[in-house]
Design a protein around this motif. Sequence first.
Motif, short mmCIF file in Angstrom:
data_model
loop_
_atom_site.label_atom_id
_atom_site.label_comp_id
_atom_site.label_asym_id
_atom_site.label_seq_id
_atom_site.Cartn_x
_atom_site.Cartn_y
_atom_site.Cartn_z
N TYR A 30 0.80 -1.17 -0.02
CA TYR A 30 -0.06 0.16 -0.11
C TYR A 30 0.96 1.19 0.09
CZ TYR A 30 -2.98 3.89 1.60
OH TYR A 30 -3.56 5.11 1.77
N LEU A 31 1.94 1.40 0.78
CA LEU A 31 2.88 2.54 0.78
C LEU A 31 3.52 2.73 -0.38
CD1 LEU A 31 3.79 1.99 4.55
CD2 LEU A 31 2.25 3.95 3.79
N ALA A 32 3.72 1.41 -1.05
CA ALA A 32 4.41 1.59 -2.32
C ALA A 32 3.50 2.43 -3.31
CB ALA A 32 4.95 0.35 -3.12
N GLN A 33 2.40 2.13 -3.28
CA GLN A 33 1.38 2.71 -4.15
C GLN A 33 1.34 4.06 -3.88
OE1 GLN A 33 0.21 1.87 -6.76
NE2 GLN A 33 -2.36 1.79 -6.73
N ALA A 34 1.28 4.25 -2.42
CA ALA A 34 1.35 6.01 -2.22
C ALA A 34 2.38 6.78 -2.65
CB ALA A 34 1.09 6.05 -0.60
N VAL A 35 3.72 6.08 -2.33
CA VAL A 35 5.06 6.80 -2.70
C VAL A 35 4.83 6.85 -4.29
CG1 VAL A 35 7.28 6.36 -2.82
CG2 VAL A 35 6.28 6.15 -0.56
N LEU A 86 9.50 0.28 -9.92
CA LEU A 86 9.37 -0.46 -8.73
C LEU A 86 10.48 -0.50 -7.89
CD1 LEU A 86 7.83 -2.31 -6.70
CD2 LEU A 86 8.39 -4.11 -8.65
N SER A 87 11.80 -0.54 -8.51
CA SER A 87 13.07 -0.79 -7.69
C SER A 87 13.11 0.50 -6.90
CB SER A 87 14.06 -0.99 -8.71
OG SER A 87 15.41 -1.24 -8.10
N GLN A 88 13.03 1.66 -7.63
CA GLN A 88 13.30 2.84 -6.83
C GLN A 88 12.34 2.94 -5.68
OE1 GLN A 88 13.17 5.66 -10.03
NE2 GLN A 88 15.00 5.00 -10.94
N ILE A 89 11.09 2.91 -6.07
CA ILE A 89 9.85 3.09 -4.88
C ILE A 89 10.20 2.00 -3.73
CG2 ILE A 89 7.28 2.75 -4.63
CD1 ILE A 89 7.11 3.83 -7.40
N ALA A 90 10.53 0.70 -4.10
CA ALA A 90 10.79 -0.32 -3.13
C ALA A 90 11.96 0.16 -2.12
CB ALA A 90 10.95 -1.56 -3.63
N ALA A 91 12.97 0.70 -2.72
CA ALA A 91 14.27 1.45 -2.05
C ALA A 91 13.62 2.31 -1.09
CB ALA A 91 15.40 1.63 -2.76
N VAL A 92 12.87 3.35 -1.49
CA VAL A 92 12.22 4.22 -0.66
C VAL A 92 11.30 3.66 0.50
CG1 VAL A 92 10.83 6.28 -0.58
CG2 VAL A 92 12.27 6.12 -2.50
N VAL A 93 10.33 3.00 0.00
CA VAL A 93 9.63 2.14 1.13
C VAL A 93 10.18 1.40 2.01
CG1 VAL A 93 7.85 0.52 1.36
CG2 VAL A 93 7.62 2.30 -0.58
N MET A 94 11.40 0.58 1.70
CA MET A 94 11.93 -0.09 2.66
C MET A 94 12.86 0.74 3.66
SD MET A 94 10.53 -2.95 2.50
CE MET A 94 11.47 -3.95 3.40
N GLU A 95 13.64 1.85 3.04
CA GLU A 95 14.37 2.69 3.90
C GLU A 95 13.50 3.50 4.98
OE1 GLU A 95 16.42 6.82 3.50
OE2 GLU A 95 16.69 5.67 1.82
N LYS A 96 12.59 3.85 4.55
CA LYS A 96 11.26 4.69 5.54
C LYS A 96 10.37 3.87 6.26
CE LYS A 96 13.07 8.45 4.07
NZ LYS A 96 13.81 9.33 5.14
N PHE A 97 10.13 2.62 5.89
CA PHE A 97 8.96 2.00 6.45
C PHE A 97 9.48 0.54 6.76
CE2 PHE A 97 6.84 5.11 3.63
CZ PHE A 97 6.35 5.76 4.43
N GLY A 98 10.42 -0.01 6.21
CA GLY A 98 10.69 -1.32 6.46
C GLY A 98 11.24 -1.73 7.84
#
Length: 170
Positions: A30-35, A86-98
Amino acid sequence: MKSLDVANYLIDQYGGSVEMTNLKLNKLVYLAQAVSLRQYGTPLFDDVIQAWDYGPVEPLVYRTFQSYGSGVISRPSGKFQSSDQLSQIAAVVMEKFGSLTAFDLVRLTHRDGAAWKMVHVPKANNVITSEHILSSDDGKTENVQTGTLAEGIRQVNQSWPNAMRMLEDS
């Protein structure tokens, strides 16, 4: 792209370093979609997101990993699509929320100003649209860790060596 592609990518790339349960995975997707909506102005995937009692859920992701119960998901469910976005968004999501726990993420997605809070009716599984997400605070990455269980644990772990030295010195 499908929400299941995002889920499988997150498991494949980050599952070894993060305890990925179905609850946590759904919040991260969900947060990946929001980002994606915030950074690129477009959805990352085209599946429906629903407001379930424990927060935003992508029903396909939930059903696919339902057999794990509350346990850690050990591997992707099959082949999946990937992209640079997807790779760029996943990196942001995991850094901030992971590093947040599943229940930190539930709390985050249930807070005032969250899209889930705008549309949730118990047991109704209302749809959370891109418009709801963009009119919310979801996907904003500043001050995410404040007040979370994960942050409290991190602070204890950082102060533990000093506390032990103080005890030894007294």
